[in-house]
Design an enzyme around this catalytic site. Structure first.
Site, PDB file in Angstrom:
ATOM      1  N   HIS A   1      -9.759   1.521  -0.816  1.00 27.17           N
ATOM      2  CA  HIS A   1      -9.639   2.126   0.506  1.00 27.17           C
ATOM      3  C   HIS A   1     -10.997   2.085   1.208  1.00 27.17           C
ATOM      4  O   HIS A   1     -12.022   2.450   0.627  1.00 27.17           O
ATOM      5  CB  HIS A   1      -9.207   3.582   0.395  1.00 27.17           C
ATOM      6  CG  HIS A   1      -7.763   3.780   0.063  1.00 27.17           C
ATOM      7  ND1 HIS A   1      -7.154   3.177  -1.007  1.00 27.17           N
ATOM      8  CD2 HIS A   1      -6.809   4.539   0.664  1.00 27.17           C
ATOM      9  CE1 HIS A   1      -5.876   3.550  -1.052  1.00 27.17           C
ATOM     10  NE2 HIS A   1      -5.646   4.382  -0.052  1.00 27.17           N
TER      11      HIS A   1
ATOM     12  N   ASP B   1       1.880   3.861   3.241  1.00 23.72           N
ATOM     13  CA  ASP B   1       0.862   4.753   2.694  1.00 23.72           C
ATOM     14  C   ASP B   1       1.486   5.898   1.888  1.00 23.72           C
ATOM     15  O   ASP B   1       1.634   5.803   0.685  1.00 23.72           O
ATOM     16  CB  ASP B   1      -0.032   5.276   3.826  1.00 23.72           C
ATOM     17  CG  ASP B   1      -1.385   5.774   3.341  1.00 23.72           C
ATOM     18  OD1 ASP B   1      -1.728   5.543   2.181  1.00 23.72           O
ATOM     19  OD2 ASP B   1      -2.114   6.390   4.153  1.00 23.72           O
ATOM     20  N   ASP B   2       1.829   6.980   2.568  1.00 16.29           N
ATOM     21  CA  ASP B   2       2.466   8.155   1.962  1.00 16.29           C
ATOM     22  C   ASP B   2       3.636   8.549   2.866  1.00 16.29           C
ATOM     23  O   ASP B   2       3.536   9.521   3.636  1.00 16.29           O
ATOM     24  CB  ASP B   2       1.481   9.319   1.853  1.00 16.29           C
ATOM     25  CG  ASP B   2       0.205   8.934   1.122  1.00 16.29           C
ATOM     26  OD1 ASP B   2       0.198   8.992  -0.119  1.00 16.29           O
ATOM     27  OD2 ASP B   2      -0.783   8.566   1.791  1.00 16.29           O
TER      28      ASP B   2
ATOM     29  N   HIS C   1       1.249   4.980  -2.178  1.00 13.98           N
ATOM     30  CA  HIS C   1       0.792   5.926  -3.201  1.00 13.98           C
ATOM     31  C   HIS C   1       2.003   6.556  -3.877  1.00 13.98           C
ATOM     32  O   HIS C   1       2.868   7.113  -3.201  1.00 13.98           O
ATOM     33  CB  HIS C   1      -0.078   7.008  -2.567  1.00 13.98           C
ATOM     34  CG  HIS C   1      -1.370   6.501  -2.026  1.00 13.98           C
ATOM     35  ND1 HIS C   1      -2.516   6.451  -2.786  1.00 13.98           N
ATOM     36  CD2 HIS C   1      -1.697   6.003  -0.804  1.00 13.98           C
ATOM     37  CE1 HIS C   1      -3.500   5.947  -2.058  1.00 13.98           C
ATOM     38  NE2 HIS C   1      -3.028   5.665  -0.851  1.00 13.98           N
TER      39      HIS C   1
ATOM     40  N   HIS D   1       0.860  -1.200   0.000  1.00 13.10           N
ATOM     41  CA  HIS D   1       0.000   0.000   0.000  1.00 13.10           C
ATOM     42  C   HIS D   1       0.889   1.240   0.000  1.00 13.10           C
ATOM     43  O   HIS D   1       1.290   1.731   1.057  1.00 13.10           O
ATOM     44  CB  HIS D   1      -0.906  -0.018   1.236  1.00 13.10           C
ATOM     45  CG  HIS D   1      -1.963   1.045   1.236  1.00 13.10           C
ATOM     46  ND1 HIS D   1      -3.303   0.773   1.103  1.00 13.10           N
ATOM     47  CD2 HIS D   1      -1.879   2.395   1.370  1.00 13.10           C
ATOM     48  CE1 HIS D   1      -3.996   1.893   1.150  1.00 13.10           C
ATOM     49  NE2 HIS D   1      -3.145   2.898   1.321  1.00 13.10           N
TER      50      HIS D   1
ATOM     51  N   GLU E   1     -10.949   3.638   6.972  1.00 11.90           N
ATOM     52  CA  GLU E   1      -9.965   4.576   7.511  1.00 11.90           C
ATOM     53  C   GLU E   1     -10.773   5.679   8.184  1.00 11.90           C
ATOM     54  O   GLU E   1     -11.017   5.636   9.382  1.00 11.90           O
ATOM     55  CB  GLU E   1      -9.069   5.111   6.402  1.00 11.90           C
ATOM     56  CG  GLU E   1      -7.970   6.048   6.886  1.00 11.90           C
ATOM     57  CD  GLU E   1      -7.159   6.654   5.745  1.00 11.90           C
ATOM     58  OE1 GLU E   1      -6.089   7.218   6.036  1.00 11.90           O
ATOM     59  OE2 GLU E   1      -7.598   6.597   4.584  1.00 11.90           O
TER      60      GLU E   1
END
Length: 328
Positions: free
Chosen positions: A192, A273-274, A14, A12, A195
């Site tokens: 997604h 994630d980021d 981005h 996962h 969250e």
């Protein structure tokens, strides 16, 4: 060897969200673009909450205006990932940021990204595969263009389709056409949910879109019935603990539900994630989880085995990555 030194699989990530802030600042300087408002004085990304994070993410992405920038970005991302022990990664790529949903333009961007991925694999021993994502808050019509781009380039390198963006916009079922299109092209599916959307968003994801993986999904812990359903379905959660903590879902790693979900028999994996936005790396995720839950090297080996099984790649790639995991 510490747990942080173990080889790792990340599912996962981005692509634009993994851009180092120094990389974005340099590109902005080269193009004489003023992006000073999205950075803190120390040079890191500056955002207040999830909605503002999405705005900063999209502002930073505006500097990425052609295939060459994405080639350079891909190399920067993979160098960072490899330095943190990642041997296999799946990255979320949005045609909205790579040609605006035009298939021909998307192919040009994709060729540049793949070229960089091949170079990094040869030099660094890290394998990258792409999961095309639509952006939820851009709407279901724009999602169809992303799904067509995904279907037209499905194969050994583009291996999946998913959806990111603001969970508060629309419902999972609104995007059924796009997910059906991707499924018919042979792509594996993730989205997604769970969250900022509650457990019902995870339930909608697995029932309405029939995904086999869910990005985040941690709010499922709030429903015992849903936890049992995820266990029964074998749904895999792409959990990003550091992201969840920074964005305020949980106050710290110890309060994060990843361990409770895992103990309940739900399949969980670990990702960043980021990462530059959330001041994390895969090494840090492992370190913080080991500290919070007293997880051992075997626990992380089990997490990686789950991730390897859940990866959307072909079997030859899976076998190659498995050998890398065993080289410890």
């Amino acid at each position: 060897m510490t747990v942080a030194d173990l080889p790792k699989i990340e599912l996962h990530l981005h692509h634009e969200g993994a851009a180092p802030p120094a990389f974005i600042r340099q590109l902005a300087h080269e193009k004489k673009m003023d992006l000073s408002g999205i950075f803190k004085p120390d040079g890191s990304y500056d955002f207040r909450d999830f909605a503002h994070f999405l705005s900063v993410y999209e502002a930073a992405s505006e500097v990425l205006t052609g295939p060459e920038e994405f080639r350079r970005l891909t190399l920067a991302i993979l160098e960072e990932s490899a330095a943190n022990g990642v041997v296999y990664s799946e990255t979320f790529l949005s045609p909205d940021f790579c040609g605006g949903g035009d298939v021909a333009a998307w192919r040009d961007y994709l060729a540049a990204i793949q070229d960089a991925a091949n170079e990094a694999e040869a030099k660094l021993g890290i394998t990258l595969r792409g999961v095309v994502t639509c952006v939820r808050h851009f709407g279901s019509e724009k999602a169809k263009a992303s799904a067509i781009c995904a279907a037209e380039t499905a194969g050994d390198w583009i291996v999946g389709f998913g959806m990111g963006g603001n969970e508060g916009v629309g419902r999972q079922g609104d995007f059924a056409w796009s997910f059906d299109c991707a499924r018919e092209a042979g792509l594996r599916l993730t989205t997604h949910a769970g969250e900022f959307g509650g457990p019902e968003s995870v339930r909608d994801a697995v029932r309405d879109l029939q995904v086999e993986r869910v990005g985040h999904g941690v709010r499922a812990i709030e429903s015992a019935d849903l936890v049992h359903e995820l266990q029964d379905r074998g749904t895999v959660l792409e959990v990003c603990p550091g992201s969840n903590v920074v964005l305020g879902l949980y106050p710290n790693f110890a309060a994060h539900p990843i361990a409770r979900l895992r103990d309940a028999g739900v399949k969980v994996t670990v990702s960043t994630d980021d990462p530059p936005f959330f001041h994390t790396t895969m090494r840090r995720e492992y370190e913080m989880l080991a500290q919070a839950f007293d997880w051992s090297e075997q626990d992380f080996a089990d997490l990686n085995a789950t991730a390897l099984e859940a990866a959307f790649c072909d079997e030859d790639t899976r076998a190659r990555v498995k050998k890398r995991l065993e080289m410890t």
